[in-house]
Design a protein around this motif. Structure first.
Motif, PDB file in Angstrom:
ATOM      1  N   UNK A   1       0.869  -1.113  -0.122  1.00 54.61           N
ATOM      2  CA  UNK A   1       0.064  -0.036   0.069  1.00 54.61           C
ATOM      3  C   UNK A   1       1.005   1.368   0.059  1.00 54.61           C
ATOM      4  N   UNK A   2       1.946   1.356   0.689  1.00 56.20           N
ATOM      5  CA  UNK A   2       2.860   2.266   0.885  1.00 56.20           C
ATOM      6  C   UNK A   2       3.543   2.703  -0.405  1.00 56.20           C
ATOM      7  N   UNK A   3       4.328   1.485  -0.999  1.00 58.04           N
ATOM      8  CA  UNK A   3       4.690   1.701  -2.289  1.00 58.04           C
ATOM      9  C   UNK A   3       3.773   2.213  -3.567  1.00 58.04           C
ATOM     10  N   UNK A   4       2.695   1.561  -3.415  1.00 57.66           N
ATOM     11  CA  UNK A   4       1.515   2.048  -4.373  1.00 57.66           C
ATOM     12  C   UNK A   4       1.151   3.259  -4.404  1.00 57.66           C
ATOM     13  N   UNK A   5       1.062   3.759  -3.193  1.00 55.49           N
ATOM     14  CA  UNK A   5       0.857   5.077  -3.233  1.00 55.49           C
ATOM     15  C   UNK A   5       1.713   6.200  -3.426  1.00 55.49           C
ATOM     16  N   UNK A   6       3.159   6.036  -2.929  1.00 56.23           N
ATOM     17  CA  UNK A   6       4.206   6.741  -3.583  1.00 56.23           C
ATOM     18  C   UNK A   6       4.234   6.929  -5.034  1.00 56.23           C
TER      19      UNK A   6
ATOM     20  N   UNK B   1      -8.920   2.898  -4.095  1.00 55.32           N
ATOM     21  CA  UNK B   1      -8.515   1.924  -4.954  1.00 55.32           C
ATOM     22  C   UNK B   1      -7.653   0.794  -4.276  1.00 55.32           C
ATOM     23  N   UNK B   2      -7.149   1.223  -3.279  1.00 62.68           N
ATOM     24  CA  UNK B   2      -6.406  -0.102  -2.485  1.00 62.68           C
ATOM     25  C   UNK B   2      -7.254  -0.805  -2.000  1.00 62.68           C
ATOM     26  N   UNK B   3      -8.440  -0.325  -1.525  1.00 57.00           N
ATOM     27  CA  UNK B   3      -9.654  -1.217  -0.765  1.00 57.00           C
ATOM     28  C   UNK B   3     -10.258  -2.112  -1.909  1.00 57.00           C
ATOM     29  N   UNK B   4     -10.443  -1.369  -3.192  1.00 51.51           N
ATOM     30  CA  UNK B   4     -10.917  -2.368  -4.193  1.00 51.51           C
ATOM     31  C   UNK B   4      -9.861  -3.337  -4.612  1.00 51.51           C
ATOM     32  N   UNK B   5      -8.642  -3.270  -4.570  1.00 51.74           N
ATOM     33  CA  UNK B   5      -7.817  -4.262  -4.904  1.00 51.74           C
ATOM     34  C   UNK B   5      -7.904  -5.289  -3.965  1.00 51.74           C
ATOM     35  N   UNK B   6      -7.761  -4.681  -2.654  1.00 52.66           N
ATOM     36  CA  UNK B   6      -8.152  -5.885  -1.513  1.00 52.66           C
ATOM     37  C   UNK B   6      -9.186  -6.598  -1.591  1.00 52.66           C
ATOM     38  N   UNK B   7     -10.352  -6.300  -1.988  1.00 52.53           N
ATOM     39  CA  UNK B   7     -11.554  -6.742  -2.109  1.00 52.53           C
ATOM     40  C   UNK B   7     -11.543  -7.747  -3.233  1.00 52.53           C
TER      41      UNK B   7
END
Length: 215
Positions: A70-75, A83-89
């Motif tokens: 999550x940290x790397x994708x955010x940066x 978007x991160x929540x959708x990917x996790x879902x």
């Protein structure tokens, strides 16, 4: 010096200086193998044990890698929380589908699909996609690491996942026993870790100590 002796000495030095495999890379195979063993001892049917062992290994990997990912994708990509929540879902849905269907071939086909997508992403990085290069082969701003080296690393990463596909599909084509598949897929990440390390050193000069590389 005799060429054979020189090569033997070089190979010995190379093998002595291989990096140890990290705990993170061992997480999935260890949980996969141990879960399979426990479930088989509990008299769970082999197909169900295979699927559940795979799902538990994937869930552990997702949970363990979630903060860093999550940290790397955010940066790198400026992902939003939604978007991160959708990917996790989506990942959770894939796990649920595997448990619901409970077919070993489906779990293995999903591994092939994931690896094919990953190889395609690596190919985009090799072809010059900066976002992918910065995500999968990062280098600090003032680093002397060349773009060629970073692309070379992505090429080797693509080769590794292609080998995973080859082994995975071969196990399916040969209709190997589930115990054989578990053993092969558990050992494979360790073998490929050292294959990658050796291939990288044989195909590209090592970096100097003053080069800063974040890969």
């Amino acid at each position: 010096m005799n060429p054979l002796r020189r090569f033997s000495l070089y190979l010995w030095i190379l093998l002595r200086n291989l990096p140890p495999i990290s705990a993170g890379r061992l997480l999935m195979p260890v949980i996969f193998l141990s879960s399979w063993t426990v479930l088989q001892a509990a008299q769970v049917t082999a197909p169900a044990a295979f699927v559940w062992a795979g799902v538990l290994a994937q869930a552990a990997q997702i949970w363990g890698a979630l903060p860093v990912t999550a940290r790397r994708h955010h940066h790198t990509f400026d992902f939003t929380r939604s978007t991160a929540s959708w990917a996790l879902a989506i990942q959770i849905c894939v796990l649920v589908i595997q448990v619901w269907w409970c077919e070993p071939w489906l779990s293995q086909k999903l591994v092939t699909i994931y690896c094919a997508v990953y190889a395609a992403v690596m190919a985009l990085g090799v072809w010059g996609d900066r976002d992918i290069l910065n995500r999968f082969a990062p280098a600090s701003t003032n680093s002397n690491v060349s773009l060629e080296f970073r692309r070379h690393e992505l090429m080797l990463s693509a080769l590794v996942v292609i080998l995973v596909i080859v082994v995975n599909e071969t196990l399916l084509v040969l209709d190997s026993t589930l115990a054989t598949r578990v053993a092969a897929l558990s050992v494979l990440p360790i073998v490929l870790h050292y294959f990658y390390a050796i291939a990288l050193r044989l195909t590209h000069p090592p970096l100097y100590k003053d080069d800063e590389y974040d890969g």
